[in-house]
Design an enzyme around this catalytic site. Structure first.
Site, PDB file in Angstrom:
ATOM      1  CB  ILE A  32      -0.953  -0.021   1.228  1.00 24.09           C
ATOM      2  CG1 ILE A  32      -2.165   0.842   0.981  1.00 24.09           C
ATOM      3  CG2 ILE A  32      -0.252   0.379   2.512  1.00 24.09           C
ATOM      4  CD1 ILE A  32      -3.289   0.617   1.985  1.00 24.09           C
ATOM      5  CG  HIS A 101       5.228  -9.158   5.409  1.00 25.13           C
ATOM      6  ND1 HIS A 101       4.908  -9.166   6.750  1.00 25.13           N
ATOM      7  CD2 HIS A 101       5.940  -8.024   5.200  1.00 25.13           C
ATOM      8  CE1 HIS A 101       5.403  -8.070   7.317  1.00 25.13           C
ATOM      9  NE2 HIS A 101       6.052  -7.367   6.396  1.00 25.13           N
TER      10      HIS A 101
END
Ligand code: AMP
Length: 115
Positions: A32, A101
């Protein structure tokens, strides 16, 4: 699934994301707040808090994480120019989201600094 985990909520479809890849066990979506023209996060769908929480049972999962990033680098056309794969771990590692991640970052010349 921890209710408060942002990435678990993306996996559950409760938060929108720009998804580039998914299969039974993994999801990849654009960061993002991208730090480079290509900035993708690859995550296991199952909640593992950090790389410090991996065990010998996760050998295949950890390998798949890298292979998925490698394949996405091809799709994003940054394999030839090169890229960086990063896993931040816990506090000193600068990990902000406590769901494992792998960052795939590329599309520009990255600094040589690691920290
Ligand atoms: P880290 O600092 O390694 O934990 O990285 C967490 C990353 O997740 C950061 O690069 C954030 O920009 C990214 N991030 C946080 N929330 C979202 C979201 N809802 N969708 C996509 N990326 C996110």
């Amino acid at each position: 699934m921890p209710e408060e985990c942002i990435f678990c909520r993306i996996v559950a479809g409760q938060i929108p994301a720009d998804i580039l890849y998914q299969d039974d066990g993994f999801l990849a979506f654009r960061d993002i707040s991208p730090q480079a023209p290509t900035h993708v996060l690859v995550i296991p769908k199952t909640h593992i808090a950090s790389s410090a929480d991996l065990t010998d049972d996760h050998v295949e999962l950890a390998g798949r994480l890298i292979i998925i990033a490698r394949n996405l680098a091809e799709k994003e056309a940054i394999a030839e120019s090169g890229y960086r794969l990063v896993i931040n771990c816990r506090s000193d590692g600068g990990q902000q989201v406590p769901h494992l991640h792998l960052h795939l970052i590329g599309g520009r010349q990255l600094s040589g600094r690691l920290g």
